[in-house]
Design an enzyme around this catalytic site. Sequence first.
Site, PDB file in Angstrom:
ATOM      1  N   ASP A  46       0.839  -1.210   0.000  1.00  0.00           N
ATOM      2  CA  ASP A  46       0.000   0.000   0.000  1.00  0.00           C
ATOM      3  C   ASP A  46       0.872   1.259   0.000  1.00  0.00           C
ATOM      4  OD1 ASP A  46      -2.327  -1.446  -0.062  1.00  0.00           O
ATOM      5  OD2 ASP A  46      -2.578  -1.496   2.119  1.00  0.00           O
ATOM      6  N   ASN A 117      -4.481   8.782   1.949  1.00  0.00           N
ATOM      7  CA  ASN A 117      -4.777   8.246   3.279  1.00  0.00           C
ATOM      8  C   ASN A 117      -5.231   9.321   4.261  1.00  0.00           C
ATOM      9  OD1 ASN A 117      -4.346   5.525   3.040  1.00  0.00           O
ATOM     10  ND2 ASN A 117      -2.250   5.558   3.826  1.00  0.00           N
TER      11      ASN A 117
END
Length: 256
Positions: A46, A117
């Site tokens: 990620d 994020n």
Amino acid sequence: MQKFITVAKKNEKSKKLEKKILDELLQYGWTENREEPDTVIFIGGDGTLLYAVQKYLDRLDHVNFVGIHTGTLGFFTDYTEDEYDVFINDIKTKEPKIFCSRLLQINTNQAEYYALNEMRIENVKRTQVIDVLVDNEQFETCWGSGVCLSTQAGSTAYNRSLGGAVIDSGISLMQMAEITAIQHSKHRSLGNPYILKPDRIVEFVSDDFSDALLCFDHRHESLEGVYKVTCTTSNHGVRFARYREYSYLKRLKNLY
Ligand code: NAP
């Protein structure tokens, strides 16, 4: 024929897999194009996707991302390295569905940044006082190490470590969480994570941000000379190319 680019994590395993993918796709007739790719293939985890997104920020509306994980299955990767053959076959032969994950837009009086994020204001040197305004209305004053504002995609990352809620895939929102907030008779703030509509405008204001850092995904900038950080959900997003069914629950269960 696709114009593509690979972005790999800086470890031997990922670099080796990157070479294998490159060789196979070039032989198949795809062309490597660093300036104007249609597809970004990220190899790693990620964190590798976050790096690839910042690298291709200017082309986000034109490029699709697809990833293969060289560790356990992540949230942004749809394949593990054991599934290499399925991965290659899917990207060569199938039409993907596009899933767009919107970014957080962050503005200061000096620059504009984007995060998939979260963004954090963090001060590890001293107590940071931050006034939080929502849609121009004073909400609270936080005393502590800082604040974190995350997206749905980021809810399983830093936000989760702060006790924020994990948000199901497909919900657009922002979530604010305080970082080690001081709570006593003189200083009080909400204390709980606060989930906000995506179009809210959240402002973090201080007359002294010196020593504090503005962190966004894996990057950070000094807040020297900044007095206000303004955040909202951007119209731009990361386009994930999905070639098969995506199970959010499978990924969640992998977390613990
Ligand atoms: P990094 O090494 O790239 O990432 C740190 C860890 O966070 C890795 O295990 C990464 O997974 C995982 N991660 C990244 N995005 C995620 C997501 N949306 N959901 C679940 N896990 C996720 O570290 P970095 O360069 O310092 O920072 C990148 C991101 O890491 C930040 O945006 C932050 O959210 C997260 N982070 C979390 C903490 C924490 O929870 N205390 C601390 C630092 C950073 P992969 O192994 O698959 O890459």
